[in-house]
Enzyme design. Structure first.
Site, PDB file in Angstrom:
ATOM      1  N   GLY A 240    -113.332-109.144  19.525  1.00 55.47           N
ATOM      2  CA  GLY A 240    -112.750-108.551  18.329  1.00 55.47           C
ATOM      3  C   GLY A 240    -113.302-109.182  17.068  1.00 55.47           C
ATOM      4  O   GLY A 240    -114.192-110.040  17.090  1.00 55.47           O
ATOM      5  N   GLU A 263    -112.462-116.827  29.954  1.00 54.66           N
ATOM      6  CA  GLU A 263    -112.417-115.613  30.774  1.00 54.66           C
ATOM      7  C   GLU A 263    -113.581-114.704  30.381  1.00 54.66           C
ATOM      8  O   GLU A 263    -114.343-114.249  31.204  1.00 54.66           O
ATOM      9  CB  GLU A 263    -111.135-114.826  30.486  1.00 54.66           C
ATOM     10  CG  GLU A 263    -109.896-115.307  31.124  1.00 54.66           C
ATOM     11  CD  GLU A 263    -108.728-114.399  30.773  1.00 54.66           C
ATOM     12  OE1 GLU A 263    -107.662-114.630  31.331  1.00 54.66           O
ATOM     13  OE2 GLU A 263    -108.876-113.457  29.961  1.00 54.66           O
TER      14      GLU A 263
END
Length: 469
Positions: A240, A263
Site C-alpha cells: 500500500g 509475510e
C-alpha cells in the site's frame, strides 16, 4: 533420471482435469498468483453438472474467478478478504464466507485435516453416505518442471506444501510466467506427489501491480515512524501507500544494514535493497537473505526475485513462527488498521453499515507480528491509521472512535497494542492505564474531533484532564 514420461502420463487438458471434480468436493486453491486460471475456467464450464462444490481461496488476485458466477454450483470461502472478494460479493446470488484464521496455524491445520474429518469441509457433511464419496482437492499454479522433476511455487509458498500432503487429488497448473524463487524450505513439489498436470497454453500473465503512490497523509505517517528506525532493524511491512512512503524515506536516509523478515515481500524492500539500506547483514538468523512467504509486486520485483540468493521463500509457519520473530533482535512491525477505539482496541478488517457487518480484509498474520515483535529484543509494533476517512455520504469521520459499532471485529486486543501512529503523531499504549491510552489517542486524533472524543471519554469514565473539557 528423466521424468518426461511421468509428466506426459499425468498431463491433462484443463477440461480433463475439471472432469475429476465431483459435486460436494472441497477444492483448496493456492493463494495470490498461485490460483489456477485455465483449470478454473474449465471447472466453471461444468457448472450445470456440479452442485455444492466448496472453493477455498485467499487474497485471490485478478482475473476474477469464472466459478463465482455460478453460486448454485460453487460456494466460496476466503481465508483473507481482498478487493476481488468484495467484487464477488456484488454478483447476484453469490455469498462468499470468511474463514477467520491465525495465518501461521494454516500449515498445521492442513496437516491435521485427516484427523479432524476433512469431509466436514464438504456441504454434504450432514449426509454421511454422500460425504463419504467427496474428496479434498488442492490446485496450484507453478512454474515448469525442472530436470529433477520439481515444480517451483515461485511467489507463493504459504501453506501449500502442507495442503499437498493431505489432499486426495493434487492438480498443478503450469505457467511459464511463474519465476523460480529460491527457498529456505518447502518452495517446490516433486512430480511424484502430483496426480494431474495442466498447462496454461495462454500463459496467463501474473497480476503485477505497480506500487501505490502514497498520499500526503501517508507521507506524514511515514515521517512520524522514521525516527524510531535505526541501523540493523529487521522490518516487517505490508502493501500500500504507507509502506511505499516508508521505503522512499528509508532509501533517502543513511540507515544501514536493515533486515527483512515478513509475510509479504513487496517493492518497498526492493527500493531499500537497491538504495543500499537493506542488507540483512545484522539478522540473527537467515543472514544476508530477505525472508518471506508470499510476494505481490511489479514486474521489476518479480524479475529481481528470480533465482536470486538474496531472497528466501519459506512456509508461513516459519515466517510467522513466534520463536523466529523473537529470535530476530530489533524486530519492527508496521501494520495498518481501519479504526482504533479509545480503549485502544484495533479493528483492521471490518465495517458495519445499518447494523450489518461487512468483511473488508482479514486478520492474516497481523496478530503474530504485532505481539511477537514486542518480545523481540529491542522490537516494536506500530499500528498506523489516517486520522479521518470520508464515508459514502461524503461526511468526514474520525478513525479514532469512542467505541466500535456492534458486530465490529476486534482484530488486535488492547493489551497487545504497542504504538499507534497517525499523521498527528506517535503514542505508546503498552503498560498504560485506560485513561492514559484515551488521552494519548485523542492527542493524535484529527483536531476537528478531539472535543467530542473528550466528552465521550469523560462519559465512559476514562478521562482525567478535566481542565480540557
Amino acid at each position: 533420471m528423466s521424468f518426461t514420461g511421468e509428466y506426459k502420463k499425468k498431463l491433462k487438458t484443463p477440461a480433463e482435469a475439471a472432469k475429476m471434480i465431483n459435486s460436494g468436493d472441497a477444492i483448496e486453491c493456492a493463494q495470490f498468483n498461485g490460483r489456477p486460471v485455465a483449470f478454473e475456467q474449465a471447472l466453471a464450464a461444468r457448472h450445470e453438472e456440479l452442485r455444492d462444490v466448496g472453493i477455498f481461496f485467499s487474497v485471490s488476485l485478478p482475473p476474477l474467478a469464472e466459478t463465482c458466477k455460478y453460486p448454485e454450483s460453487f460456494i466460496f470461502h476466503d481465508w483473507h478478504w481482498s478487493k476481488l472478494t468484495r467484487m464477488i460479493q456484488c454478483i447476484p446470488g453469490t455469498k462468499p464466507f470468511y474463514n477467520p484464521v491465525v495465518y501461521r496455524y494454516t500449515t498445521n491445520w492442513m496437516r491435521e485435516l485427516p484427523n479432524n474429518d476433512y469431509n466436514k469441509r464438504s456441504f454434504y457433511y450432514n449426509e454421511p453416505d454422500r460425504a463419504r464419496d467427496t474428496k479434498h482437492v488442492f490446485v496450484i499454479r507453478t512454474g515448469p518442471m525442472n530436470a529433477q522433476g520439481y515444480f517451483n511455487y515461485g511467489l507463493h509458498n504459504s501453506f501449500h506444501n502442507a495442503a499437498i500432503e493431505v489432499a486426495d487429488l493434487v492438480i498443478l497448473e503450469v505457467n511459464n510466467n511463474i519465476p523460480v524463487v529460491f527457498g529456505g524450505a518447502e518452495e517446490s513439489v516433486h512430480i511424484s506427489r502430483v496426480h494431474a498436470i495442466v498447462e496454461d497454453e495462454a500463459n496467463t500473465p501474473l497480476f503485477e501491480p505497480e506500487p501505490d503512490q502514497p498520499s500526503e497523509v501517508e507521507m506524514k505517517i511515514a515521517a512520524n515512524i522514521m525516527p524510531y528506525l535505526k541501523n540493523g532493524d529487521c522490518v516487517q511491512l505490508g502493501i500500500g501507500g504507507l509502506p511505499t512512503a516508508i521505503g522512499q524515506m528509508v532509501a533517502d536516509s543513511d540507515l544501514k544494514d536493515l533486515g527483512c523478515h515478513t509475510e509479504m515481500f513487496v517493492d518497498t524492500y526492493l527500493n531499500m535493497y537497491e538504495a543500499g539500506n537493506l542488507t540483512n547483514a545484522k539478522k540473527n538468523i537467515d543472514r544476508h537473505r530477505s525472508v518471506f512467504t508470499f510476494a505481490v509486486g511489479s514486474p521489476k520485483l518479480h524479475e529481481f526475485m528470480k533465482e536470486n540468493p538474496a531472497v528466501a521463500s519459506y512456509p508461513v509457519d516459519y515466517t510467522n513462527d513466534p520463536k523466529k520473530i523473537m529470535e530476530l533482535d530489533n524486530f519492527i512491525s508496521i501494520n495498518s488498521a481501519i479504526e482504533v477505539d479509545l480503549l485502544s482496541q484495533v479493528n483492521a478488517e471490518s465495517s458495519v453499515a445499518g447494523g450489518v457487518p461487512k468483511q473488508i480484509s482479514g486478520n492474516g498474520g497481523m496478530t503474530d507480528f504485532v505481539y511477537f515483535s514486542q518480545l523481540s529484543k529491542g522490537g516494536k509494533s506500530f499500528i498506523c491509521i489516517e486520522s479521518t476517512h470520508t464515508d459514502r455520504n461524503g461526511n468526514k469521520r474520525s478513525r479514532i472512535v469512542p467505541g466500535f459499532e456492534p458486530h465490529t471485529v476486534v482484530t488486535i486486543a488492547r493489551q497487545l497494542v504497542d504504538y499507534v501512529v497517525t499523521e498527528y503523531g506517535v503514542v505508546q499504549m503498552g503498560g498504560r492505564p485506560v485513561w492514559h491510552r484515551a488521552e494519548q489517542l485523542i492527542e493524535i486524533a484529527h483536531p476537528d474531533f478531539r472535543d467530542d472524543l473528550i466528552k465521550e471519554a469523560d462519559r465512559m469514565g476514562i478521562w482525567r484532564r478535566t481542565n480540557k473539557q
